[in-house]
Design an enzyme around this catalytic site. Sequence first.
Site, PDB file in Angstrom:
ATOM      1  N   THR A 156      -3.583   7.264   1.767  1.00  0.00           N
ATOM      2  CA  THR A 156      -3.143   6.810   0.442  1.00  0.00           C
ATOM      3  C   THR A 156      -3.187   7.932  -0.599  1.00  0.00           C
ATOM      4  O   THR A 156      -3.968   8.888  -0.449  1.00  0.00           O
ATOM      5  CB  THR A 156      -4.075   5.659  -0.021  1.00  0.00           C
ATOM      6  OG1 THR A 156      -3.891   5.418  -1.400  1.00  0.00           O
ATOM      7  CG2 THR A 156      -5.545   6.006   0.193  1.00  0.00           C
ATOM      8  N   ASP A 157      -2.416   7.769  -1.671  1.00  0.00           N
ATOM      9  CA  ASP A 157      -2.480   8.723  -2.789  1.00  0.00           C
ATOM     10  C   ASP A 157      -3.770   8.558  -3.581  1.00  0.00           C
ATOM     11  O   ASP A 157      -4.133   9.427  -4.376  1.00  0.00           O
ATOM     12  CB  ASP A 157      -1.261   8.561  -3.718  1.00  0.00           C
ATOM     13  CG  ASP A 157      -1.146   7.185  -4.360  1.00  0.00           C
ATOM     14  OD1 ASP A 157      -1.922   6.277  -4.003  1.00  0.00           O
ATOM     15  OD2 ASP A 157      -0.269   7.014  -5.239  1.00  0.00           O
ATOM     16  N   GLU A 158      -4.478   7.444  -3.359  1.00  0.00           N
ATOM     17  CA  GLU A 158      -5.674   7.180  -4.172  1.00  0.00           C
ATOM     18  C   GLU A 158      -6.797   8.181  -3.889  1.00  0.00           C
ATOM     19  O   GLU A 158      -7.733   8.295  -4.677  1.00  0.00           O
ATOM     20  CB  GLU A 158      -6.151   5.735  -3.963  1.00  0.00           C
ATOM     21  CG  GLU A 158      -5.073   4.745  -4.376  1.00  0.00           C
ATOM     22  CD  GLU A 158      -5.527   3.289  -4.400  1.00  0.00           C
ATOM     23  OE1 GLU A 158      -6.721   3.046  -4.612  1.00  0.00           O
ATOM     24  OE2 GLU A 158      -4.665   2.418  -4.212  1.00  0.00           O
TER      25      GLU A 158
ATOM     26  N   TYR B  51     -12.944   2.147  -1.714  1.00  0.00           N
ATOM     27  CA  TYR B  51     -11.786   2.201  -0.807  1.00  0.00           C
ATOM     28  C   TYR B  51     -11.263   3.630  -0.685  1.00  0.00           C
ATOM     29  O   TYR B  51     -11.138   4.168   0.418  1.00  0.00           O
ATOM     30  CB  TYR B  51     -10.675   1.269  -1.305  1.00  0.00           C
ATOM     31  CG  TYR B  51      -9.325   1.556  -0.683  1.00  0.00           C
ATOM     32  CD1 TYR B  51      -9.099   1.321   0.675  1.00  0.00           C
ATOM     33  CD2 TYR B  51      -8.265   2.081  -1.436  1.00  0.00           C
ATOM     34  CE1 TYR B  51      -7.859   1.602   1.261  1.00  0.00           C
ATOM     35  CE2 TYR B  51      -7.033   2.360  -0.863  1.00  0.00           C
ATOM     36  CZ  TYR B  51      -6.831   2.118   0.484  1.00  0.00           C
ATOM     37  OH  TYR B  51      -5.610   2.407   1.063  1.00  0.00           O
TER      38      TYR B  51
ATOM     39  N   LYS C 147     -11.162   6.285   2.509  1.00  0.00           N
ATOM     40  CA  LYS C 147      -9.927   6.862   3.046  1.00  0.00           C
ATOM     41  C   LYS C 147     -10.001   8.394   2.979  1.00  0.00           C
ATOM     42  O   LYS C 147      -9.545   9.090   3.891  1.00  0.00           O
ATOM     43  CB  LYS C 147      -8.705   6.359   2.272  1.00  0.00           C
ATOM     44  CG  LYS C 147      -8.376   4.897   2.476  1.00  0.00           C
ATOM     45  CD  LYS C 147      -8.026   4.522   3.911  1.00  0.00           C
ATOM     46  CE  LYS C 147      -6.703   5.090   4.381  1.00  0.00           C
ATOM     47  NZ  LYS C 147      -6.331   4.558   5.725  1.00  0.00           N
TER      48      LYS C 147
HETATM   49  P1  NAD Z   1      -3.438  -4.403   5.436  1.00  0.00           P
HETATM   50  O1  NAD Z   1      -4.775  -4.739   4.867  1.00  0.00           O
HETATM   51  O2  NAD Z   1      -2.273  -5.262   5.104  1.00  0.00           O
HETATM   52  O3  NAD Z   1      -3.527  -4.361   7.036  1.00  0.00           O
HETATM   53  C1  NAD Z   1      -4.595  -3.762   7.722  1.00  0.00           C
HETATM   54  C2  NAD Z   1      -4.507  -4.197   9.172  1.00  0.00           C
HETATM   55  O4  NAD Z   1      -5.559  -3.538   9.890  1.00  0.00           O
HETATM   56  C3  NAD Z   1      -4.700  -5.708   9.382  1.00  0.00           C
HETATM   57  O5  NAD Z   1      -3.733  -6.206  10.276  1.00  0.00           O
HETATM   58  C4  NAD Z   1      -6.102  -5.812   9.975  1.00  0.00           C
HETATM   59  O6  NAD Z   1      -6.259  -6.923  10.833  1.00  0.00           O
HETATM   60  C5  NAD Z   1      -6.207  -4.493  10.716  1.00  0.00           C
HETATM   61  N1  NAD Z   1      -7.601  -4.066  10.890  1.00  0.00           N
HETATM   62  C6  NAD Z   1      -8.559  -3.962   9.929  1.00  0.00           C
HETATM   63  N2  NAD Z   1      -9.714  -3.569  10.467  1.00  0.00           N
HETATM   64  C7  NAD Z   1      -9.488  -3.402  11.793  1.00  0.00           C
HETATM   65  C8  NAD Z   1     -10.299  -2.991  12.885  1.00  0.00           C
HETATM   66  N3  NAD Z   1     -11.597  -2.701  12.715  1.00  0.00           N
HETATM   67  N4  NAD Z   1      -9.751  -2.910  14.111  1.00  0.00           N
HETATM   68  C9  NAD Z   1      -8.441  -3.230  14.300  1.00  0.00           C
HETATM   69  N5  NAD Z   1      -7.621  -3.629  13.305  1.00  0.00           N
HETATM   70  C10 NAD Z   1      -8.145  -3.710  12.070  1.00  0.00           C
HETATM   71  O7  NAD Z   1      -3.177  -2.889   5.028  1.00  0.00           O
HETATM   72  P2  NAD Z   1      -1.810  -2.175   4.623  1.00  0.00           P
HETATM   73  O8  NAD Z   1      -1.564  -2.383   3.197  1.00  0.00           O
HETATM   74  O9  NAD Z   1      -0.775  -2.516   5.607  1.00  0.00           O
HETATM   75  O10 NAD Z   1      -2.240  -0.649   4.817  1.00  0.00           O
HETATM   76  C11 NAD Z   1      -2.126  -0.020   6.082  1.00  0.00           C
HETATM   77  C12 NAD Z   1      -2.597   1.418   5.964  1.00  0.00           C
HETATM   78  O11 NAD Z   1      -1.827   2.113   5.000  1.00  0.00           O
HETATM   79  C13 NAD Z   1      -4.058   1.547   5.531  1.00  0.00           C
HETATM   80  O12 NAD Z   1      -4.634   2.592   6.261  1.00  0.00           O
HETATM   81  C14 NAD Z   1      -3.962   1.880   4.059  1.00  0.00           C
HETATM   82  O13 NAD Z   1      -5.076   2.631   3.647  1.00  0.00           O
HETATM   83  C15 NAD Z   1      -2.680   2.686   4.016  1.00  0.00           C
HETATM   84  N6  NAD Z   1      -1.940   2.654   2.747  1.00  0.00           N
HETATM   85  C16 NAD Z   1      -1.656   1.465   2.135  1.00  0.00           C
HETATM   86  C17 NAD Z   1      -0.911   1.470   0.958  1.00  0.00           C
HETATM   87  C18 NAD Z   1      -0.516   0.171   0.269  1.00  0.00           C
HETATM   88  O14 NAD Z   1       0.093   0.194  -0.805  1.00  0.00           O
HETATM   89  N7  NAD Z   1      -0.784  -0.989   0.838  1.00  0.00           N
HETATM   90  C19 NAD Z   1      -0.468   2.674   0.403  1.00  0.00           C
HETATM   91  C20 NAD Z   1      -0.780   3.852   1.061  1.00  0.00           C
HETATM   92  C21 NAD Z   1      -1.508   3.829   2.231  1.00  0.00           C
END
Ligand code: NAD
Length: 362
Positions: free
Chosen positions: A133-135, A158, A162
């Site tokens: 993430t950018d955070e 969070y 990350k």
């Molecule tokens: P999300 O919370 O919607 O999904 C996370 C998924 O990971 C879920 O399906 C969950 O069941 C699974 N999970 C969690 N813990 C687990 C474990 N211990 N073992 C197996 N599976 C597990 O998250 P998202 O928004 O889809 O984000 C996905 C990735 O992208 C993350 O790494 C997040 O940091 C990164 N990200 C998100 C954003 C955003 O805007 N949402 C932006 C940049 C980066």
Amino acid sequence: MKVVVTGGAGFIGSAVVRKLVLQENVDVVTLDCLTYAGNLGSLAAVLERSNHKFVKADIRDNKAVSELFEAERPDAVMHLAAESHVDRSIDGPAEFIDTNIVGTYQMLEVARAYWSNLSSNKMEAFRFHHISTDEVFGSLGPSGAFSENTPYAPNSPYSASKAASDHLARAWFHTYGMPVVTTNCSNNYGPYHFPEKLIPLMILNGLEQKTLPVYGSGENVRDWLHVEDHADALWQVVTRGVPGEVYNIGGEAERTNIDVVGTICDLLDEVVPVETSRRNLISFVADRPGHDARYAMDISKISNELGWRPKYTFESGLRQTVEWYLSNRAWWEAIRDDRYAGDRLGLKTKSNGTSSSASEGL
Ligand code: NAD
């Protein structure tokens, strides 16, 4: 090509899995333990396809993940599994440390053991793609943007978790030579977004004519990217990115939170008209403790080197998203009924059970 996608039942992971299975015709193994955020309904279009397999496993379970690697023998891993909601990390950081840091460590170690026994051609071609993430870069002032060289300064549990996982991924490249690529992306929005996050929460509350709670003054700025554009970018990086490199991904669509909520109100008023504008439902509430003021991404590296740019404008993407929530009630009604009804999270509950005031966290 066979790809293991961790967190493939989540918001962004499911967009990646749907894209790979349907558009790229790749063999995909979705690895997900289905936390509150995981949802097989988001994979309905691909779940039973012959080039897709779902495996319920925890990324922290070294034995289960090692067995999966030995059985499936992937060419790449796209590692998205994480705890992802800042407000939940304020209420309970432990799960974020465990999943995001220890879980990433376990994934890197399983991948390294598997990778180091591949033939030299396969070793070179293998990719471990760490999605972040950018955070991790902290908070910006009114101008400028994060580049791949911006120093890390995470502010929430969070983003700190990350940041730690990004450092582990970097170290596994530098120390062991494993072909790791990392991407840092700005805020995503789009279909199948869990309704605890700003955009889907506002769409659903607006639809039901409930209060629209905006944190603080609503002036915090995010750089919004449609999730399908993110999935396209990730595919470019895992197939064409250079090992050891980091790529920033963003939407070049900076908006204040209050602008985003106002635009959602206007879209809903247009599609599902009501007597008075939904803008009247906006209510300013106690700010998130430590709320970052502004994020913005400089995407010139991925754009110049891999030719990726977002296809959606924020306006076209937001309209598509609102329409998706209107025509996919069954998906979100199940979540609102069973898992999350829209309650406020992340107010730094004190040990006596009361919530801190807005100013205490700033
Ligand atoms: P999300 O919370 O919607 O999904 C996370 C998924 O990971 C879920 O399906 C969950 O069941 C699974 N999970 C969690 N813990 C687990 C474990 N211990 N073992 C197996 N599976 C597990 O998250 P998202 O928004 O889809 O984000 C996905 C990735 O992208 C993350 O790494 C997040 O940091 C990164 N990200 C998100 C954003 C955003 O805007 N949402 C932006 C940049 C980066």
